[in-house]
Scaffold this active site. Structure first.
Site, PDB file in Angstrom:
ATOM      1  N   SER A  93       0.810  -1.217   0.000  1.00 18.76           N
ATOM      2  CA  SER A  93       0.000   0.000   0.000  1.00 18.76           C
ATOM      3  C   SER A  93       0.841   1.264   0.000  1.00 18.76           C
ATOM      4  O   SER A  93       0.328   2.344  -0.297  1.00 18.76           O
ATOM      5  CB  SER A  93      -0.929   0.017   1.219  1.00 18.76           C
TER       6      SER A  93
ATOM      7  N   ASN B 281      -3.605   6.553  -1.032  1.00 14.82           N
ATOM      8  CA  ASN B 281      -3.075   6.897   0.287  1.00 14.82           C
ATOM      9  C   ASN B 281      -2.552   8.326   0.341  1.00 14.82           C
ATOM     10  O   ASN B 281      -2.693   9.011   1.361  1.00 14.82           O
ATOM     11  CB  ASN B 281      -1.970   5.916   0.693  1.00 14.82           C
TER      12      ASN B 281
ATOM     13  N   HIS C 249      -2.407  -2.745  -6.047  1.00 14.73           N
ATOM     14  CA  HIS C 249      -2.879  -2.460  -4.689  1.00 14.73           C
ATOM     15  C   HIS C 249      -4.393  -2.623  -4.608  1.00 14.73           C
ATOM     16  O   HIS C 249      -5.147  -1.754  -5.043  1.00 14.73           O
ATOM     17  CB  HIS C 249      -2.472  -1.039  -4.279  1.00 14.73           C
TER      18      HIS C 249
ATOM     19  N   GLU D 215      -5.383  -0.081  -7.495  1.00 16.86           N
ATOM     20  CA  GLU D 215      -4.335   0.809  -8.006  1.00 16.86           C
ATOM     21  C   GLU D 215      -3.294  -0.022  -8.759  1.00 16.86           C
ATOM     22  O   GLU D 215      -2.838  -1.049  -8.252  1.00 16.86           O
ATOM     23  CB  GLU D 215      -3.640   1.542  -6.868  1.00 16.86           C
TER      24      GLU D 215
END
Length: 519
Positions: free
Chosen positions: A127, A198, A148, A160
């Site tokens: 991540s 993130n 991800h 992702e």
């Protein structure tokens, strides 16, 4: 070395390394898409727990009529559990999902490459760790890509895709086709720290904790404002308690360090203290809030003026008031006298109440500062997704606004559709406006820096973090000028670089992403 041809077929063997919640979730997604799957873990007990969890999920889907018994049996029959790494040897695609530890991943990735064929694609579900650093552990980094998934993988729609600088373009293309074939939406971004989701989410968390660092009280009001005025599904503080304060803090710390200790991502002292004290949120019983038998206590007093005897106020609208026009329209329908007048630049965007205070959308300044510049009492309003019908709206008054002026402002806001206007201490940017401005600013930076495209940022905002609007769509709604002004004012009042506005370069937001340097 000859050119390796990478391919992908709907019946290829998929290997998943690591049988924790993420690994077994990805295995379930691959099974549902028709693949045979080998799920590897070096611990037999972990594999047994994964098998139990996967079968329980299939049983729930069967009970709810989402899958037939024959389909359930066929998919589960394609699952093979193994503690023998050689079992992955014929896999076309291998997805590693072990703990976020560079040393552990280095060993596992080396073992994977030693075991699989030369044309197998190796992916990591990290991540936040550097894709380029992880790829450097491989003899053939061209085959390596970040994939991800989000937890729970069978439910969450977004994946992702992060090609490293040495990832073959064909590998990135196959990753995108795989995600689509598995019924997911994908976003592709450069291997930036935190990737897309993130990094996009950092202001949501760090600004909420920054408010606590500055003494905002009570904490629950931050979450309540973001839910009831901003339209977010959860507030940032309750969400970090759910994620785990240690996990959330670690990701923020990694991004901060990887971005060269950029003040935008500086972790909160309050969050650090929670982690050091072992107050990790729901899993420990206490984090920002306590999770016993009772609801969290507010810990502070909220001012609610008594408007029971206040007559309907008269309203003067100064120039273009933007989003606040919705409040005025609602109040006008309720029978309030509304007068529209031309305005000087200083007063433009204001709503005058009975010749008393001016109501304005916050722009990052404090009410005290705006009042000093205008020479008149000011009540600043927080940002709302949709003002009429908003359940709670935070407001802040300058010290020269009387109790009568507060009651008049409160009465107008109620007539404008706000169910619970709530006065708080004078706070730069208030809560929703401050956090949303920072989110928009980060989204604009991701596009400006060519990390990804506008469309991918919006997809990540809606599907990856479940925000109520795409962030650039929100920017279009409030106006670029407001976002830049809010960030400049926060920069001047709080920190000169933490809130620096993203420059408005003359550059297309639809520019293609450079996927890798290996092509």
């Amino acid at each position: 070395m000859g050119e390796v041809e990478y391919q992908f077929h709907s019946n290829d063997l998929i290997a998943v390394i690591g049988a924790g919640s993420m690994g077994r979730g990805i295995a379930e997604v691959a099974l549902s898409a028709g693949h045979p799957v080998v799920l590897y873990n070096h611990r037999e007990t972990t594999l047994k727990a994964a098998d139990t969890a996967i079968r329980a999920n299939y049983a729930r889907r069967l009970q709810k009529g989402r899958i037939s018994e024959a389909q359930s049996e066929a998919e589960l029959a394609r699952l093979r559990l193994s503690t023998d790494i050689s079992e992955i040897g014929h896999a076309r695609i291998v997805i590693e999902t072990i703990a976020e530890d560079v040393g552990l991943k280095r060993q596992v990735l080396t073992d994977i490459e030693r075991t699989v064929t030369k044309n197998a694609i190796i992916a990591t579900n990290t991540s936040s760790l550097s894709i380029d650093r992880l790829s450097s552990f491989l003899g053939e980094p061209r085959r390596f890509v970040g994939l991800h998934f989000f937890n729970p993988a069978p439910v969450m729609k977004l994946v992702e895709i992060i090609p490293g600088n040495r990832t073959d373009a064909a590998v990135a293309d196959i990753a995108e086709r795989l995600v689509t074939a598995w019924g997911k939406s994908s976003v592709t971004c450069k291997p930036t720290p935190g990737f897309l989701v993130n990094r996009l989410a950092r202001p949501f968390y760090v600004e909420a904790f920054r408010l606590l660092d500055e003494g905002f009280d009570p904490p629950h009001l931050i979450d309540e404002a973001l839910r009831k005025a901003g339209g977010f599904r959860m507030g940032p503080l309750e969400l970090t308690d759910l994620i785990g304060q240690d996990v959330n803090f670690q990701v923020t710390q990694q991004i901060w360090e990887s971005m060269g200790y950029d003040p935008k991502y500086t972790p909160s002292l309050r969050q650090r203290s929670l982690v050091e004290a072992g107050l990790l949120g729901r899993k420990s019983g206490t984090g920002v809030f306590s999770y016993g038998n009772s609801e969290p206590q507010s810990g502070g007093k909220i001012a609610v003026p008594d408007e029971s005897t206040h007559p309907r106020p008269e309203i003067t609208v100064y120039g273009d008031i933007g989003l606040l026009a919705l409040l005025v329209a609602k109040a006008d329908q309720a029978g309030i006298d509304v007068k529209q007048v031309a305005a000087t630049p200083a007063f433009a965007g204001s709503i005058g109440i009975d010749g008393g205070p001016l109501l304005r959308l916050t722009d990052g300044r404090t009410a005290e500062r705006v009042a000093g510049e205008l020479g008149r009492g000011v009540v600043l309003l927080d940002l709302a997704l949709d003002y009429p019908g908003t359940e709670l709206l935070l407001t802040a008054a300058s010290s020269d606004v009387s109790e009568e002026g507060k009651r008049a402002a409160h009465a107008f806001l109620r007539l404008g559709g706000i169910k619970k206007p709530t006065f708080i201490d004078d706070t730069p940017g208030l809560v929703v406006a401050r956090i949303v401005a920072c989110l928009i600013n980060e989204a604009a930076a991701l596009v400006q820096q060519r990390v990804t495209t506008r469309d991918e940022v919006e997809t990540a905002a809606r599907l990856g973090v479940n925000y109520p609007l795409g962030l650039l769509e929100w920017r279009d709604r409030v106006g670029k000028g407001w976002v830049e002004s809010a960030m400049r004012n926060l920069s001047e009042l709080i920190h000169p670089t933490r809130y620096r506005p993203t420059p408005s370069f003359a550059r297309s937001e639809e520019a293609p992403v450079v996927r890798s340097l290996a092509s």
